[in-house]
Scaffold this motif. Structure first.
Motif, mmCIF file in Angstrom:
data_model
loop_
_atom_site.group_PDB
_atom_site.id
_atom_site.type_symbol
_atom_site.label_atom_id
_atom_site.label_comp_id
_atom_site.label_asym_id
_atom_site.label_seq_id
_atom_site.Cartn_x
_atom_site.Cartn_y
_atom_site.Cartn_z
ATOM 1 N N GLY A 99 59.330 23.615 38.677
ATOM 2 C CA GLY A 99 60.454 24.104 39.463
ATOM 3 C C GLY A 99 60.157 25.401 40.195
ATOM 4 O O GLY A 99 60.836 25.732 41.169
ATOM 5 N N ALA A 100 59.144 26.147 39.723
ATOM 6 C CA ALA A 100 58.865 27.457 40.307
ATOM 7 C C ALA A 100 57.517 27.556 40.985
ATOM 8 O O ALA A 100 57.231 28.576 41.626
ATOM 9 C CB ALA A 100 58.954 28.516 39.204
ATOM 10 N N TYR A 101 56.680 26.506 40.861
ATOM 11 C CA TYR A 101 55.307 26.623 41.333
ATOM 12 C C TYR A 101 54.760 25.224 41.633
ATOM 13 O O TYR A 101 55.121 24.250 40.961
ATOM 14 C CB TYR A 101 54.463 27.296 40.247
ATOM 15 C CG TYR A 101 53.034 27.566 40.627
ATOM 16 C CD1 TYR A 101 52.699 28.677 41.386
ATOM 17 C CD2 TYR A 101 52.020 26.707 40.231
ATOM 18 C CE1 TYR A 101 51.383 28.939 41.733
ATOM 19 C CE2 TYR A 101 50.699 26.960 40.570
ATOM 20 C CZ TYR A 101 50.380 28.072 41.330
ATOM 21 O OH TYR A 101 49.093 28.324 41.675
ATOM 22 N N ASP A 102 53.882 25.147 42.632
ATOM 23 C CA ASP A 102 53.254 23.867 42.973
ATOM 24 C C ASP A 102 51.951 23.711 42.190
ATOM 25 O O ASP A 102 50.906 24.240 42.584
ATOM 26 C CB ASP A 102 52.975 23.785 44.481
ATOM 27 C CG ASP A 102 54.244 23.678 45.302
ATOM 28 O OD1 ASP A 102 55.214 23.070 44.808
ATOM 29 O OD2 ASP A 102 54.267 24.209 46.425
ATOM 30 N N LEU A 103 52.017 23.006 41.066
ATOM 31 C CA LEU A 103 50.825 22.776 40.258
ATOM 32 C C LEU A 103 49.890 21.814 40.974
ATOM 33 O O LEU A 103 50.342 20.867 41.631
ATOM 34 C CB LEU A 103 51.217 22.205 38.898
ATOM 35 C CG LEU A 103 51.997 23.145 37.971
ATOM 36 C CD1 LEU A 103 52.558 22.383 36.783
ATOM 37 C CD2 LEU A 103 51.107 24.289 37.501
ATOM 38 N N ALA A 129 53.157 33.918 40.442
ATOM 39 C CA ALA A 129 52.622 32.841 41.276
ATOM 40 C C ALA A 129 51.267 33.197 41.883
ATOM 41 O O ALA A 129 50.341 32.380 41.873
ATOM 42 C CB ALA A 129 53.626 32.486 42.370
ATOM 43 N N ALA A 130 51.127 34.396 42.418
ATOM 44 C CA ALA A 130 49.862 34.780 43.053
ATOM 45 C C ALA A 130 48.733 34.826 42.031
ATOM 46 O O ALA A 130 47.616 34.362 42.285
ATOM 47 C CB ALA A 130 50.007 36.134 43.747
ATOM 48 N N ALA A 131 49.013 35.389 40.851
ATOM 49 C CA ALA A 131 47.996 35.431 39.799
ATOM 50 C C ALA A 131 47.660 34.028 39.318
ATOM 51 O O ALA A 131 46.504 33.718 39.017
ATOM 52 C CB ALA A 131 48.491 36.286 38.635
ATOM 53 N N LEU A 132 48.666 33.164 39.252
ATOM 54 C CA LEU A 132 48.421 31.784 38.839
ATOM 55 C C LEU A 132 47.585 31.056 39.877
ATOM 56 O O LEU A 132 46.726 30.222 39.534
ATOM 57 C CB LEU A 132 49.761 31.072 38.619
ATOM 58 C CG LEU A 132 49.762 29.779 37.792
ATOM 59 C CD1 LEU A 132 49.058 29.964 36.458
ATOM 60 C CD2 LEU A 132 51.184 29.287 37.582
ATOM 61 N N ALA A 135 48.599 36.765 31.413
ATOM 62 C CA ALA A 135 48.088 35.554 30.767
ATOM 63 C C ALA A 135 46.685 35.811 30.259
ATOM 64 O O ALA A 135 45.989 36.723 30.730
ATOM 65 C CB ALA A 135 48.093 34.368 31.737
ATOM 66 N N ASP A 136 46.257 34.994 29.294
ATOM 67 C CA ASP A 136 44.854 34.936 28.889
ATOM 68 C C ASP A 136 44.224 33.750 29.602
ATOM 69 O O ASP A 136 44.664 32.608 29.421
ATOM 70 C CB ASP A 136 44.726 34.755 27.369
ATOM 71 C CG ASP A 136 45.174 35.973 26.593
ATOM 72 O OD1 ASP A 136 45.174 37.075 27.178
ATOM 73 O OD2 ASP A 136 45.531 35.833 25.409
ATOM 74 N N CYS A 137 43.207 34.011 30.412
ATOM 75 C CA CYS A 137 42.554 32.955 31.196
ATOM 76 C C CYS A 137 41.115 32.806 30.717
ATOM 77 O O CYS A 137 40.345 33.777 30.746
ATOM 78 C CB CYS A 137 42.593 33.302 32.685
ATOM 79 S SG CYS A 137 44.257 33.557 33.333
#
Length: 579
Positions: free
Chosen positions: A540-544, A510-513, A463-465
């Motif tokens: 569905g895949a991650y707890d925002l 997920a870890a990077a997010l 990703a670009d952060c």
């Protein structure tokens, strides 16, 4: 536009519209070429009616002294060669009260939708002027739009000379018409836009960039069936492949395409196909075969409005759900998406490298906006080196094609290599490639195929952060450009936001997010589709964090920086009120 000085600013937006055969795309392309020669950056988006070829069309441009990745909110200049069916995309060409609308005085009444903007109307006898010059009306439009945009006439003339490929007196006539166009609006034009020498720049489309990235990534075989808006990628790659010792084969349909590239890759040649949503649907079973047989392939999906035939010539990010969840069975694969026209090269290059290294299918989600738009960009920087596929040596002792290795990647034998023969098909199998229906074998191979994707180190390219504010925007693909500009505008209003533009969509990192969202209190997801597909996939895949918000709308209207900025500011103010 009370005075034309407004077109002489840091950037300017121009639309050139007309019926089929009037040459608006040629005029737009040459205007963009002239801007590049003048040291400017720019973007040109193509739009047309539902018939794809022929009929009404418009070239939508934005020129600037800095790199641009999206259209602006409205257009400063509209040059209308006629009004034939222009209503079909009138909502894509909003004007300001300060805009200039140049039209043919003999083409009839200006449509009410344009008059309602309050733009200044300049009616000229365009067809008569072009006939007097012995040229075409689009060359007159090039001179008019170039002068109003602030592009020097010398560079406009260079672009015409470079683009004109015919013999005879046509070139001189075109230059006369160009000059007449410049003179006709000389009283409205201001100082030229400021360009610079700067780093080396390229003028290319996203489809061309993706083709270039694929070639540099090692692709040497392409099989595909033409489909809008992916066809230009195939047209560009055909001669380019021939020059590099590869080849492109036009298959009879998309089912044949996917099976051909699976066969070529099984034989050891990095392979690719390009398509759009309807073609991707037909390729589903073949992609599943590549998953099960662990054959590396790349599928570039240039997304368009759907479902079914949908809106072939318009952009929409509506194939995401299908890309991440559209195969039957548990079928892990890579899904990546470029964040800009220039990034189409780098991301497609990366997709080839990943597919080869991980022996799996990689789907590249581009779209019509990225694929068919042209932009002046800095030359893409791509790493050197051929793709690294783990290949079995001859007579490898105890060779098992699908050995349950620690990282999930097992040596792939190239057909004809002595002593390492195996069978590859869609059936579940043992480590030795023998068909099996045993639960233990099925679980072992499912774990293996998943582990090699989830355990791989994708580095920082996932990703670009940008930024570190407590409010974050998550987006992907062509939505990245307007989101970045909206974030800059919001910052000017005192609202700081963090931007996370996902490039690797599957497997989700997920870890990077987690690290990218550290300190974030709430997230808004921005995308161009009707069903908020990215938001639902992420939830569905991650707890925002917090209560995720969504900003989404379908095509064909592009995402505009102003509407996103307004949503971000309103969202931030709401957060302050709740706090």
């Amino acid at each position: 536009m009370k005075q034309a000085a407004h077109v002489v600013q840091r950037d300017v937006s121009i639309a050139i519209a007309g019926s089929g055969g009037s040459g608006v795309m040629t005029a737009g392309t040459w205007l963009l070429d002239a801007a590049a020669r003048a040291g400017l950056y720019g973007l040109m988006v193509r739009t047309s009616g539902p018939q794809i070829r022929g009929g009404e069309a418009a070239a939508l441009l934005r020129l600037s002294g800095a790199q641009v990745e999206s259209l602006d909110d409205a257009f400063d200049v509209l040059v209308a060669l006629d009004w034939q069916n222009v209503h079909r995309f009138a909502d894509e060409i909003p004007l300001r009260a300060t805009s200039v609308l140049v039209c043919d005085a003999d083409a009839g009444e200006v449509p009410a939708v344009f008059l309602a903007s309050g733009a200044r109307v300049v009616a000229l006898p365009l067809k008569k002027m072009a006939k007097a010059a012995g040229s075409w009306i689009n060359m007159l439009a090039l001179g008019i739009s170039g002068a109003l945009a602030g592009v020097p006439q010398a560079q406009l003339e260079e672009a015409v000379r470079s683009g004109w490929k015919r013999d005879g007196d046509g070139l001189a006539a075109n230059l006369r018409a160009l000059n007449e166009g410049c003179l006709a609006v000389a009283h409205l034009a201001g100082s030229p836009l400021t360009g610079s020498a700067g780093p080396r720049r390229w003028l290319l489309s996203g489809n061309e960039a993706a083709g270039y990235g694929a070639l540099r990534g090692g692709v040497r075989f392409v099989a595909a069936y033409p489909i809008t808006p992916a066809t230009e990628m195939l047209e560009w790659m055909a001669p380019a492949l021939a020059r590099t010792g590869g080849c492109l084969l036009q298959a009879e349909d998309e089912l044949a395409s996917i099976n051909m590239i699976i066969g070529a890759s099984f034989g050891g040649v990095p392979s690719l196909t390009a398509t759009a949503g309807p073609g991707l649907s037909l390729m589903t079973e073949g992609i599943g075969l590549a998953v099960a047989a662990e054959v590396p392939i790349v599928v570039v999906d240039v997304m368009r409005g759907g479902p079914s035939t949908g809106i072939p010539a318009k952009s929409e990010q509506s194939d995401l759900s299908f890309a991440v969840a559209g195969l039957h069975g548990d079928a892990p694969r890579l899904v990546v998406s470029p964040t800009s026209i220039s990034d189409c090269a780098a991301t497609t290059h990366w997709a080839v490298q990943l597919a080869e290294a991980l022996q799996c299918p990689a789907l590249v989600l581009s779209d019509q906006f990225l694929g068919q738009s042209q932009a002046i960009v800095r030359a893409p920087e791509l790493p050197e080196g051929a793709p690294q596929r783990l290949v079995a040596p001859a007579h490898a002792p105890g060779y098992k094609r699908y050995a349950n290795t620690e990282n999930g990647v097992s040596p792939m034998a190239i057909p004809g290599t002595p002593g390492v023969t195996y069978t590859a098909d869609g059936l579940e199998h043992t480590e030795g490639a023998i068909p099996s229906s045993q639960a233990a074998d099925h679980r072992k191979q499912l774990d293996k195929r998943l582990r090699k994707l989830t355990g791989h180190d994708y580095g920082s390219r996932w990703a670009d952060c940008e930024g570190d504010a407590p409010l974050a925007v998550i987006t992907f693909g062509s939505a990245t450009g307007p989101v970045r500009e909206a974030a800059r505008r919001a910052a000017a209003q005192g609202v700081e936001v963090r931007v996370i533009a996902l490039r690797l969509l599957m497997p989700l990192q997920a870890a990077a997010l987690d690290r990218a969202l550290a300190g974030v209190e709430r997230v808004i997801v921005v995308e161009q589709n009707h069903g908020a597909q990215l938001l639902h996939y992420l939830r569905g895949a991650y707890d925002l964090p917090g209560q995720p918000a969504s900003f989404h709308h379908p095509g064909p209207l592009p995402l505009r920086p102003a509407e996103i900025c307004n949503a971000l500011v309103a969202w931030a103010r709401e957060e302050e009120t709740l706090a």
